[in-house]
Design a protein around this motif. Sequence first.
Motif, short mmCIF file in Angstrom:
data_model
loop_
_atom_site.label_atom_id
_atom_site.label_comp_id
_atom_site.label_asym_id
_atom_site.label_seq_id
_atom_site.Cartn_x
_atom_site.Cartn_y
_atom_site.Cartn_z
N ALA A 11 0.85 -1.19 0.00
CA ALA A 11 0.00 0.00 0.00
C ALA A 11 0.89 1.25 0.00
N THR A 12 0.40 2.31 -0.59
CA THR A 12 1.18 3.54 -0.71
C THR A 12 1.46 4.12 0.66
N ALA A 13 2.72 4.54 0.87
CA ALA A 13 3.13 5.06 2.18
C ALA A 13 3.87 6.37 2.03
N ALA A 14 3.78 7.19 3.05
CA ALA A 14 4.52 8.46 3.11
C ALA A 14 4.95 8.70 4.55
N CYS A 15 6.20 9.08 4.73
CA CYS A 15 6.73 9.38 6.07
C CYS A 15 7.34 10.77 6.05
N VAL A 16 6.83 11.64 6.92
CA VAL A 16 7.32 13.01 6.98
C VAL A 16 7.57 13.39 8.43
N ARG A 17 8.29 14.50 8.62
CA ARG A 17 8.54 15.00 9.97
C ARG A 17 8.21 16.49 10.01
N VAL A 18 7.79 16.95 11.18
CA VAL A 18 7.48 18.36 11.42
C VAL A 18 8.25 18.78 12.66
N ALA A 19 8.84 19.96 12.62
CA ALA A 19 9.58 20.45 13.79
C ALA A 19 8.67 20.45 15.01
N GLN A 20 9.17 19.91 16.11
CA GLN A 20 8.38 19.75 17.32
C GLN A 20 7.85 21.10 17.84
N ALA A 21 8.68 22.13 17.79
CA ALA A 21 8.26 23.45 18.28
C ALA A 21 7.10 23.98 17.45
N ASP A 22 7.16 23.79 16.12
CA ASP A 22 6.08 24.26 15.25
C ASP A 22 4.80 23.49 15.52
N TRP A 23 4.93 22.19 15.71
CA TRP A 23 3.76 21.35 15.98
C TRP A 23 3.07 21.77 17.27
N ASP A 24 3.85 21.94 18.33
CA ASP A 24 3.27 22.31 19.63
C ASP A 24 2.63 23.70 19.59
N ALA A 25 3.26 24.62 18.84
CA ALA A 25 2.70 25.96 18.72
C ALA A 25 1.35 25.92 18.01
N ALA A 26 1.24 25.11 16.96
CA ALA A 26 -0.03 25.00 16.24
C ALA A 26 -1.11 24.39 17.13
N ALA A 27 -0.75 23.37 17.90
CA ALA A 27 -1.72 22.74 18.79
C ALA A 27 -2.24 23.73 19.81
N THR A 28 -1.36 24.51 20.39
CA THR A 28 -1.76 25.52 21.38
C THR A 28 -2.64 26.58 20.75
N ARG A 29 -2.26 27.05 19.58
CA ARG A 29 -3.03 28.10 18.88
C ARG A 29 -4.46 27.64 18.59
N LEU A 30 -4.63 26.34 18.32
CA LEU A 30 -5.95 25.82 17.96
C LEU A 30 -6.73 25.30 19.16
N GLY A 31 -6.19 25.50 20.36
CA GLY A 31 -6.90 25.10 21.56
C GLY A 31 -6.88 23.61 21.82
N GLY A 32 -5.81 22.93 21.39
CA GLY A 32 -5.72 21.49 21.59
C GLY A 32 -4.40 21.08 22.18
N THR A 33 -4.08 19.82 22.06
CA THR A 33 -2.82 19.27 22.52
C THR A 33 -2.10 18.64 21.33
N SER A 34 -0.88 18.22 21.55
CA SER A 34 -0.14 17.54 20.49
C SER A 34 -0.88 16.31 20.00
N ASN A 35 -1.44 15.53 20.93
CA ASN A 35 -2.18 14.32 20.56
C ASN A 35 -3.44 14.65 19.77
#
Length: 447
Positions: free
Chosen positions: A223-247
Motif C-alpha cells: 500500500a502507498t506510504a509516506a513518512c514526513v517530519r514536522v519540527a516539534q516546536a512548530d507542531w506544539d505551537a499549532a496545537a496551542t493556537r488551535l486550543g488542543g494538545t499535540s495528541n
Amino acid sequence: MDDRLALMDQGSFLGLRALGHQPWTFFMWTYDRPVDLDGLREFNEKLADTLLGRLVRRSPLPGGRHRWVSLDAVPPIEVEPEPRPREEVQAWADALGDRGVDPEHGPGWRIGVLQFTDGGTAVAMVSPHALGDGLCKLDAIADAVKGIARRPAYPARSDVRRRHLLWSDLVRFVRDVPSVARAVVAGIRVARAEQSPAQAPGSSASSVAVAARPGPEATPFHATAACVRVAQADWDAAATRLGGTSNTLVSAFAARLGQRFGRTDADGRVTLAVPVSVRTQDDTRANALDSVMVQVDPERLDRDLSELRRATKAALLRRAERPNEMLAVLPLVPVTPPAVVRRAEQLAMGSTASPVGCSNHGRLDPAIMRIDGADPDDFWVRSAEPGQTAAELDRLGGKVYVLAGRALDAVYLSVVAHPVGGGLLSEQLHEHVTEVLADFGLATSKP
C-alpha cells in the motif's frame, strides 16, 4: 511462571494464520554517516533478552492455549552488498519485509543495513504484530540498548515433551469450560448488537464479508506510504493556537486526511479508530491494546480543536466505564475456527464506518535512537501488511492509517493509504499530506 499466551496474543497469532497476513511494524533509522556495525550487532543480540526474544509453540490439543518458548537462534543482521540512492529507502524496507518474519518458526524480527550512495546509512527493523504491539516493540528496543533483560525464562522448544503438554492443556481446557460458556453468551450479545438490518443473514453484504482468502495467484502488494517530519516546536505551537494538545492535533491531521479520501459518513463526519494502550508495569503481554472510536466533523479542525478534544475525552470515558464488549468473548479465541476469524476481520476493523486508523506513540525513550551507540539523523515508525492484496483492502473499503510519534525534536507522521480501486501514487499521497499540514499552518522539515 505462566508461559501461556494471553488470549489476545493467541487471537493475534490465529488471525495471522487464518488470514495469511497481519500488520507488521517497521522501524527506520537513517544516518549521514556509516553505522557502527559492532554496536548494532550487540543491540541485535540483546533483543533476545527482551519481550521480542520469544516465539510461539502451538498447543498439541485442538482448542488449547499456545505457549511462549525462547528463541532457537538470534537472527543475523542483513547487510546489503550494494549501495542504493537514499530515495529508495522505503522500497528497500518493503523488500526487507517481503523476506518474511514469523512468530512461530522465526525469525521474530529482521534487521537490515543499507549503505546510501551519498555515504549515509539506513537501518531497518521489522517484526510482526503477533510478537508485540508498537509500544511493546519500542520498549524492547529501549531495553536492548540499555541492556535490560525483561523476557521471562521461557523453556526451549525442545525442553517439554508433547505428551506432557497434551495432558496439561487438557486439564486446563476442562477448567476453562465455564469461562468459554460465558463467552458464548457474550458473543451472541455482541453479534446481535453488531448486526444491522442492511446486513441480515444471507444478505449480499454478508456474502462479500466472508469472501475466502486469496489463493496463490493473488499478487501481494505494498500500500502507498509516506513518512514526513514536522519540527516539534512548530507542531506544539499549532496545537496551542488551535486550543488542543499535540495528541489532538495528530487526530485532527488524520481526520482531515480521511476527509480527502472520502472516508466520511452521510453527515460528513470522520470516524477515527484510536488504539489505547492498557500495558501495565512489568506486563509481558505481546498485545496490550484496547481501542475507541471518535467521530468528528473535520471541517473546522483547522480553526478549532476543542470539539475533537471533547469527543476524544468522552470516548475514553465511555471505554473506562464500559470496557470493549469484544473482550468478553476472548475465551472463545482458542476454539474459534479459521473461517470465523476471517469473517471477524471486517467487524474488528469497523469497516462499516470506513474508519481512519490513528495511532500515536507519543514521546519516545531517547535510548531507542541509539541502537549503534549514537543518535541517527532521522527516525520513524510505520505500519505495513505484507501478503495483503489490493482486492482484500478493496473489500474492506480501502484504508487510511496514520501513525505518529515524537523523537529527535520532531513529530514524525507515517501514513499508509489505499483508496478502493487503488491508483494512488506515492507523489500524490505526499501531496495530500503536505496540503493537510498546510491547513494547520505547518510544513515538513528536513533532518
